[in-house]
Design a protein around this motif. Structure first.
Motif, short mmCIF file in Angstrom:
data_model
loop_
_atom_site.label_atom_id
_atom_site.label_comp_id
_atom_site.label_asym_id
_atom_site.label_seq_id
_atom_site.Cartn_x
_atom_site.Cartn_y
_atom_site.Cartn_z
N ASN A 144 0.86 -1.19 0.00
CA ASN A 144 0.00 0.00 0.00
C ASN A 144 0.89 1.24 0.00
O ASN A 144 1.54 1.55 1.00
CB ASN A 144 -0.90 -0.02 1.25
CG ASN A 144 -1.91 1.12 1.25
OD1 ASN A 144 -1.69 2.16 0.65
ND2 ASN A 144 -3.01 0.91 1.95
N GLN A 179 -13.67 -4.98 12.10
CA GLN A 179 -15.03 -4.70 11.62
C GLN A 179 -16.10 -5.28 12.53
O GLN A 179 -17.16 -4.67 12.73
CB GLN A 179 -15.20 -5.28 10.20
CG GLN A 179 -14.18 -4.79 9.19
CD GLN A 179 -14.29 -3.31 8.90
OE1 GLN A 179 -15.35 -2.72 9.03
NE2 GLN A 179 -13.17 -2.70 8.52
N LYS A 200 -19.16 -2.24 9.10
CA LYS A 200 -18.15 -1.80 8.14
C LYS A 200 -17.72 -0.38 8.46
O LYS A 200 -18.54 0.49 8.74
CB LYS A 200 -18.70 -1.87 6.72
CG LYS A 200 -18.94 -3.30 6.22
CD LYS A 200 -19.37 -3.30 4.78
CE LYS A 200 -19.53 -4.74 4.26
NZ LYS A 200 -19.91 -4.77 2.83
N LYS A 201 -16.42 -0.16 8.38
CA LYS A 201 -15.87 1.17 8.64
C LYS A 201 -14.58 1.33 7.85
O LYS A 201 -13.86 0.36 7.61
CB LYS A 201 -15.62 1.38 10.14
CG LYS A 201 -14.71 0.35 10.77
CD LYS A 201 -14.51 0.61 12.27
CE LYS A 201 -15.68 0.16 13.07
NZ LYS A 201 -15.79 -1.32 13.13
N SER A 202 -14.28 2.55 7.45
CA SER A 202 -13.06 2.82 6.71
C SER A 202 -11.88 2.92 7.69
O SER A 202 -12.06 2.96 8.90
CB SER A 202 -13.20 4.13 5.92
OG SER A 202 -13.37 5.22 6.81
N LEU A 203 -10.67 2.97 7.12
CA LEU A 203 -9.49 3.02 7.96
C LEU A 203 -9.40 4.34 8.73
O LEU A 203 -8.81 4.39 9.81
CB LEU A 203 -8.24 2.84 7.09
CG LEU A 203 -6.91 2.61 7.81
CD1 LEU A 203 -6.98 1.33 8.64
CD2 LEU A 203 -5.77 2.53 6.83
N SER A 204 -10.02 5.38 8.20
CA SER A 204 -9.97 6.68 8.88
C SER A 204 -10.93 6.75 10.06
O SER A 204 -10.79 7.64 10.91
CB SER A 204 -10.31 7.79 7.88
OG SER A 204 -11.61 7.58 7.33
N THR A 205 -11.87 5.84 10.15
CA THR A 205 -12.82 5.82 11.28
C THR A 205 -12.14 5.15 12.46
O THR A 205 -11.90 3.94 12.44
CB THR A 205 -14.10 5.06 10.90
OG1 THR A 205 -14.67 5.64 9.72
CG2 THR A 205 -15.10 5.11 12.03
N ARG A 206 -11.86 5.90 13.50
CA ARG A 206 -11.09 5.40 14.63
C ARG A 206 -11.96 4.99 15.81
O ARG A 206 -11.45 4.48 16.81
CB ARG A 206 -10.09 6.46 15.11
CG ARG A 206 -9.17 7.01 14.06
CD ARG A 206 -8.52 5.93 13.23
NE ARG A 206 -7.81 4.95 14.02
CZ ARG A 206 -7.33 3.82 13.55
NH1 ARG A 206 -7.50 3.50 12.26
NH2 ARG A 206 -6.70 2.97 14.33
N ARG A 243 -11.52 1.88 18.07
CA ARG A 243 -11.43 0.86 17.02
C ARG A 243 -10.39 -0.22 17.36
O ARG A 243 -10.66 -1.41 17.22
CB ARG A 243 -11.07 1.54 15.70
CG ARG A 243 -10.81 0.60 14.54
CD ARG A 243 -10.08 1.31 13.41
NE ARG A 243 -9.84 0.40 12.29
CZ ARG A 243 -10.53 0.41 11.17
NH1 ARG A 243 -11.54 1.25 11.01
NH2 ARG A 243 -10.24 -0.43 10.20
#
Length: 425
Positions: free
Chosen positions: A306, A346, A356-362, A375
């Motif tokens: 990445n 998740q 479900k959550k994005s990587l920016s959602t802490r 998280r």
């Protein structure tokens, strides 16, 4: 197998002799690889490469100056790369299979049971081959008098930016010459410890280096990020002293360039050692505080692809931390369990539903049960639950594999010794 590393002191002519031995070892390694590439149809194996070393010694005088077992060790390095390639092909690994490559900047030469001799005080080592290395002083806090000479299976000379080092690979269960295992000659790394009646699940991250199921977090030190300005400055100074004309003419670069290059390499070496020492001490603390440690079985090699997170992941040192965690777990008799990381961030640790959550959602906020938690802490709870479910079925290692430090007598090919402990631990 434990590895002790001591710094060596000698004269400039001795250092030049070590460099010559390293170049010869690299030459033999590349020649063995070429021999395998040219004779694939004849099924060249490990023993054929060892025999080929004698042919190289008779053909090239500088190769004959190197100890015979050191030549065999170089051939074994080539065969190790070939065997890994064959293994990847058999397992049908996706993508590149790791076809062996020629080496151009080796930093070490490895001796087996001959070609070297320790002094009576074990404070000096003498190399007896024709390279002219001679007697080198050993500097360090480790006491080699505790071990029998027959327990030392490999000796490696390593060149680094800040000098030269000698690594000693000591067998845990060496034989004293007879058919029985002598208890007096046995090196047992295991240490008895009192149970703490504590279990922990840890989640590895970038913002927090680790977060456990109890809500405790450890900030990521970011050694590379903090030293990045100094590294870039040193790199620019090195680049200014580089001459493209000399490179085209195949002339050696100036002494100022090599000095700048060494200063730049020393700064990188300092960052690497800081990261390694941090991972070592943190792993020691985690093992001492718990009887069972569950952690993610991360594919770090795949994660660094990445391009947005590669620098941060490499700076974290997750794989180094795992190696030390497994080593200290083995030493102190603690259970370490690597669990699959799928959906650990998740899934809700309270109700089990997938959120479900994005990587920016802490922050984990479950719409099904209303559970709210950080998280990483939520992931740590899921990891501990998986670890407790796994340990009763597959043993200490969820994947069924031994940790990398416990496999084989060979030292790592890049000169690193991951299972060398600090004197204070």
């Amino acid at each position: 197998m434990i590895v002790y590393e001591l710094k060596i002191k000698g004269k400039q002519t001795q250092y030049q002799a070590i460099d010559d031995a390293i170049r010869t070892s690299q030459f033999i390694q590349n020649k063995c690889l070429r021999y395998w590439m040219d004779n694939k149809d004849s099924k060249v194996d490990k023993y054929a490469l060892n025999k080929y070393c004698a042919v190289l010694a008779s053909e090239f005088p500088f190769a004959d100056e190197l100890n015979s077992m050191a030549r065999q060790s170089a051939a074994e390095r080539s065969w190790g790369a070939i065997a890994r390639f064959y293994d990847s092909c058999k397992k049908k690994v996706k993508g590149k299979k790791g076809f062996p490559k020629f080496k151009k900047n080796c930093r070490s030469v490895e001796y087996k049971s001959t070609g070297w001799k320790l002094s009576d005080t074990r404070k000096a080592i003498t190399f007896s081959d024709k390279k002219g290395i001679g007697t080198l002083k050993l500097k360090g806090t480790y006491d080699l008098n505790y071990y029998d000479i027959k327990q030392i299976k490999r000796v490696r000379l390593v060149r680094r930016a800040d000098g030269y080092y000698a690594q000693f690979a000591i067998d845990e269960a060496a034989r004293c010459g007879g058919s029985h295992r002598c208890s007096d000659c046995r090196v047992d790394v295991k240490v008895e410890s009192q149970p703490t009646n504590q279990v922990v699940g840890i989640d590895l991250g970038i913002k927090y280096f680790i977060a456990d199921n109890k809500g405790n977090v450890e900030e990521s030190p970011q050694f590379y990020r903090k030293a990045e300005k100094q590294l870039n400055r040193a790199n620019r100074k090195k680049s200014k002293k580089f001459s493209k004309e000399k490179k085209k003419a195949k002339i050696r670069q100036s002494n100022n360039y090599h000095k700048a290059r060494n200063r730049y390499a020393r700064k990188h070496l300092k960052v690497s050692r800081q990261r390694k020492e941090y991972c070592k001490r943190l792993a020691y603390s985690v093992i001492q505080s718990n009887d069972l440690v569950a952690y993610e079985d991360l594919n770090v090699k795949g994660l660094v692809r990445n391009r947005n997170l590669a620098k941060s992941i490499s700076d974290a040192g997750w794989y180094t931390f795992r190696l030390w965690l497994e080593y200290f777990g083995h030493k102190y008799g603690k259970v370490t369990v690597a669990v699959p990381p799928h959906n650990t961030s998740q899934n809700c640790s309270n109700c089990g539903e997938k959120v479900k959550k994005s990587l920016s959602t802490r922050t984990h906020l479950c719409p099904h049960c209303g559970y709210t938690e950080d998280r990483d802490v939520n992931a740590a709870i899921n990891i501990l639950r998986l670890g407790l479910c796994t340990v009763g079925h597959t043993g200490t290692y969820a994947t069924g594999d031994l940790p990398s430090w416990a496999i084989g007598a060979n030292l790592s090919s890049n000169g690193e010794s991951l299972n060398v402990e600090s004197s204070s631990l």
